[in-house]
Design an enzyme around this catalytic site. Structure first.
Site, PDB file in Angstrom:
ATOM      1  N   GLY A 152      20.189  42.935  -7.039  1.00 15.57           N
ATOM      2  CA  GLY A 152      21.300  42.039  -7.334  1.00 15.57           C
ATOM      3  C   GLY A 152      22.401  42.177  -6.311  1.00 15.57           C
ATOM      4  O   GLY A 152      22.423  43.113  -5.512  1.00 15.57           O
ATOM      5  N   GLY A 162      26.726  41.641  -6.071  1.00 14.66           N
ATOM      6  CA  GLY A 162      27.992  41.335  -6.717  1.00 14.66           C
ATOM      7  C   GLY A 162      29.052  41.009  -5.709  1.00 14.66           C
ATOM      8  O   GLY A 162      28.775  40.774  -4.529  1.00 14.66           O
ATOM      9  N   SER A 163      30.297  41.001  -6.165  1.00 12.91           N
ATOM     10  CA  SER A 163      31.396  40.621  -5.286  1.00 12.91           C
ATOM     11  C   SER A 163      31.748  41.707  -4.284  1.00 12.91           C
ATOM     12  O   SER A 163      32.338  41.435  -3.257  1.00 12.91           O
ATOM     13  CB  SER A 163      32.629  40.280  -6.123  1.00 12.91           C
ATOM     14  OG  SER A 163      32.971  41.363  -6.954  1.00 12.91           O
ATOM     15  N   LYS A 175      23.523  51.451  -5.711  1.00 15.80           N
ATOM     16  CA  LYS A 175      24.587  50.484  -5.481  1.00 15.80           C
ATOM     17  C   LYS A 175      25.255  50.843  -4.159  1.00 15.80           C
ATOM     18  O   LYS A 175      25.669  51.990  -3.950  1.00 15.80           O
ATOM     19  CB  LYS A 175      25.593  50.547  -6.629  1.00 15.80           C
ATOM     20  CG  LYS A 175      26.391  49.284  -6.860  1.00 15.80           C
ATOM     21  CD  LYS A 175      27.136  49.359  -8.195  1.00 15.80           C
ATOM     22  CE  LYS A 175      27.884  48.078  -8.487  1.00 15.80           C
ATOM     23  NZ  LYS A 175      28.586  48.144  -9.792  1.00 15.80           N
ATOM     24  N   ASP A 196      36.233  43.441 -17.410  1.00 11.87           N
ATOM     25  CA  ASP A 196      35.317  42.416 -16.883  1.00 11.87           C
ATOM     26  C   ASP A 196      34.113  42.254 -17.813  1.00 11.87           C
ATOM     27  O   ASP A 196      32.961  42.335 -17.382  1.00 11.87           O
ATOM     28  CB  ASP A 196      34.871  42.772 -15.466  1.00 11.87           C
ATOM     29  CG  ASP A 196      34.350  41.560 -14.697  1.00 11.87           C
ATOM     30  OD1 ASP A 196      34.623  40.422 -15.125  1.00 11.87           O
ATOM     31  OD2 ASP A 196      33.679  41.748 -13.665  1.00 11.87           O
TER      32      ASP A 196
END
Length: 379
Positions: free
Chosen positions: A22, A24-25, A44, A135
Site C-alpha cells: 500500500g 499512504g500520504s 513501512k 484519523d
C-alpha cells in the site's frame, strides 16, 4: 539465530513492484521477510533526513509500543533510520474495511454493529492512555490475518497526546483565513477539525459515527470532491454539509443507535472522555433486540442496497477568497494533514509538530524496548 530486543533486525524485501502492499500520504508499505526468524512482516518506509528530530515512523512505532496489549493494536517489531529513509516493521495484516465493502453498496447491520463494538473497544484503550488517533476511517481498520473476526487499527502517524486542560480548546485557527489544511482526512474529519479546534477523544467518536453511516448507507451526503477543486473550497463545502447533517438525519431508516452516536459525540466537551462502555452496551442491546449474535467468525460482507434519503438536496454555496492562489486540489480522501508538511520537512530539514511528541522520559523508555532495524535488503 534469535533476534530479540537486544539484537538488530534485518529484512529482505520482495522484488520491486511485487511486494508493495500500500501507499499512504507519507509512506509506502512493503511485504518483507525477517532474517533469522523467517517471519513475514509489513515494512513501512518513509523518506526523512537524519536531521529531522521527530520522524513520523519513529513517533508511530513509539505509540504502537505504548498502546500494545489490546486486541486491535497491531504488533510493532522494530524501527530503524538509514540514510534518507526510516523504516518500521509491524504485524502483517489483511484487507481493510474499505476494501471489503463491495462497490457502492452498504453492508449488513450486524456487520456494522460488530465493527462499532471493536472500534469502540480499541478507542477506549487508546483514550485511556491519553492518546487521540485523529484519523479514524474505514481504510485504517484492517483484519487480522490469523483471525478474520478481529479488526486492527493502524496509522498512528498523526496521533498525539491530548490535554485535559480546557484552555487548550481555546487555541484554534481558521483553516480558511489561514489557508491551512484540517487535521485528519477530509471525508471523515469531525466538525471540530473543520473549525480548526484541537482534537480530543470526542472527535475520534464523531469520525467513527461517520464510518458507521457510510457502511450502512453505502454513501454519505458529502461526496468525494472534484480532483481539480481547491483544498480550501473542498473543506468549506464538506464542513457546511456536515454541519447540516444531524444524527437523526443520517440514521433515517436505520437503527437510532447510530444517530445517537453522532449526537453524543457532538455533545461532549473538549476535556470530557466518552462513555465507551455505555456506547458498546447500546450497540450490544441493539443486537439483542434484533436477534443478532455478535460472536466471532468471519464478517458478513453481503452487499445491501438500502433506500436512503439525502438531507442535503443542494450543494451549499461557499465563498473562498483568493481561491486561485491555492492551486488545484484533490478529493482529500486518503490524505492526512501532514502530507504537505512532511514534504516541506524533507526540503527544509525542519521539525514536525512538537505537539506530537511524547514526554522525553517516555520516548526514551519506549525506544529502549523497540528493536532496531539494521539493514533492509532487496532480493
Amino acid at each position: 539465530m534469535t533476534l530479540g530486543p537486544a539484537g538488530a533486525l534485518k529484512y529482505m524485501l520482495a522484488p520491486y513492484g511485487k511486494g508493495m502492499l500500500g501507499k499512504g500520504s507519507y509512506s509506502i508499505v512493503y511485504r518483507a521477510t525477517e532474517e533469522g526468524s523467517g517471519r513475514t512482516v509489513a515494512i513501512k518506509k518513509s523518506r526523512v533526513s537524519n536531521l529531522v528530530k521527530r520522524p513520523t515512523l519513529r513517533h508511530e512505532a513509539r505509540l504502537l509500543e505504548l498502546l500494545k496489549g489490546q486486541a486491535a493494536i497491531p504488533a510493532v517489531y522494530g524501527y530503524g533510520q538509514l540514510e534518507h529513509f526510516e523504516y518500521m516493521s509491524m504485524e502483517l495484516l489483511g484487507s481493510s474495511v474499505a476494501e471489503l465493502r463491495k462497490d457502492d453498496a452498504g453492508v449488513t447491520v450486524k456487520t456494522v454493529i460488530r465493527i462499532m463494538d471493536q472500534a469502540l473497544a480499541v478507542l477506549e484503550h487508546i483514550h485511556s492512555l491519553g492518546i487521540v488517533h485523529r484519523d479514524i476511517k474505514p481504510e485504517n481498520f484492517l483484519f487480522a490475518l490469523d483471525d478474520p473476526s478481529t479488526i486492527k487499527l493502524i496509522d498512528f502517524g498523526i496521533s498525539k497526546p491530548f490535554s485535559r486542560d480546557k484552555s487548550t480548546a481555546l487555541k484554534k485557527y481558521d483553516p480558511l483565513k489561514e489557508r491551512r489544511h484540517i487535521v485528519g482526512t477530509l471525508y471523515w474529519a469531525s466538525l471540530n477539525s473543520h473549525n480548526g479546534e484541537d482534537l480530543a477523544p470526542r472527535d475520534d467518536i464523531e469520525s467513527l459515527a461517520f464510518v458507521g453511516f457510510f457502511l450502512l448507507r453505502g454513501n454519505l451526503p458529502w461526496k468525494p470532491r472534484p480532483r481539480m477543486e481547491s483544498q480550501l473550497r473542498s473543506q468549506e463545502i464538506v464542513r457546511a454539509m456536515k454541519a447540516a447533517c444531524s444524527g437523526p438525519d443520517l440514521s433515517a431508516g436505520f437503527p437510532k443507535e447510530f444517530g445517537e452516536l453522532l449526537t453524543y459525540s457532538r455533545s461532549l466537551a473538549y476535556d470530557e472522555l466518552p462513555g465507551h462502555g455505555a456506547l458498546r452496551k447500546s450497540f450490544s442491546s441493539l443486537a439483542d433486540g434484533l436477534g443478532l449474535s455478535l460472536d466471532g467468525g468471519p464478517f458478513d460482507w453481503t452487499p445491501c442496497y438500502p433506500q436512503t434519503t439525502n438531507p442535503i438536496p443542494d450543494e451549499p454555496t461557499v465563498s473562498v477568497p483568493d481561491e486561485d492562489e491555492d492551486g488545484g486540489g484533490d478529493d482529500g480522501l486518503g490524505e492526512d494533514s501532514y502530507y504537505g508538511t512532511d514534504v516541506d520537512i524533507w526540503d527544509r530539514q525542519g521539525e514536525r509538530d512538537k505537539d506530537l511528541t511524547l514526554p522525553a522520559e517516555k520516548e526514551a523508555e519506549l525506544d529502549s524496548v523497540i528493536p532496531l532495524i539494521e539493514e533492509v535488503q532487496r532480493d
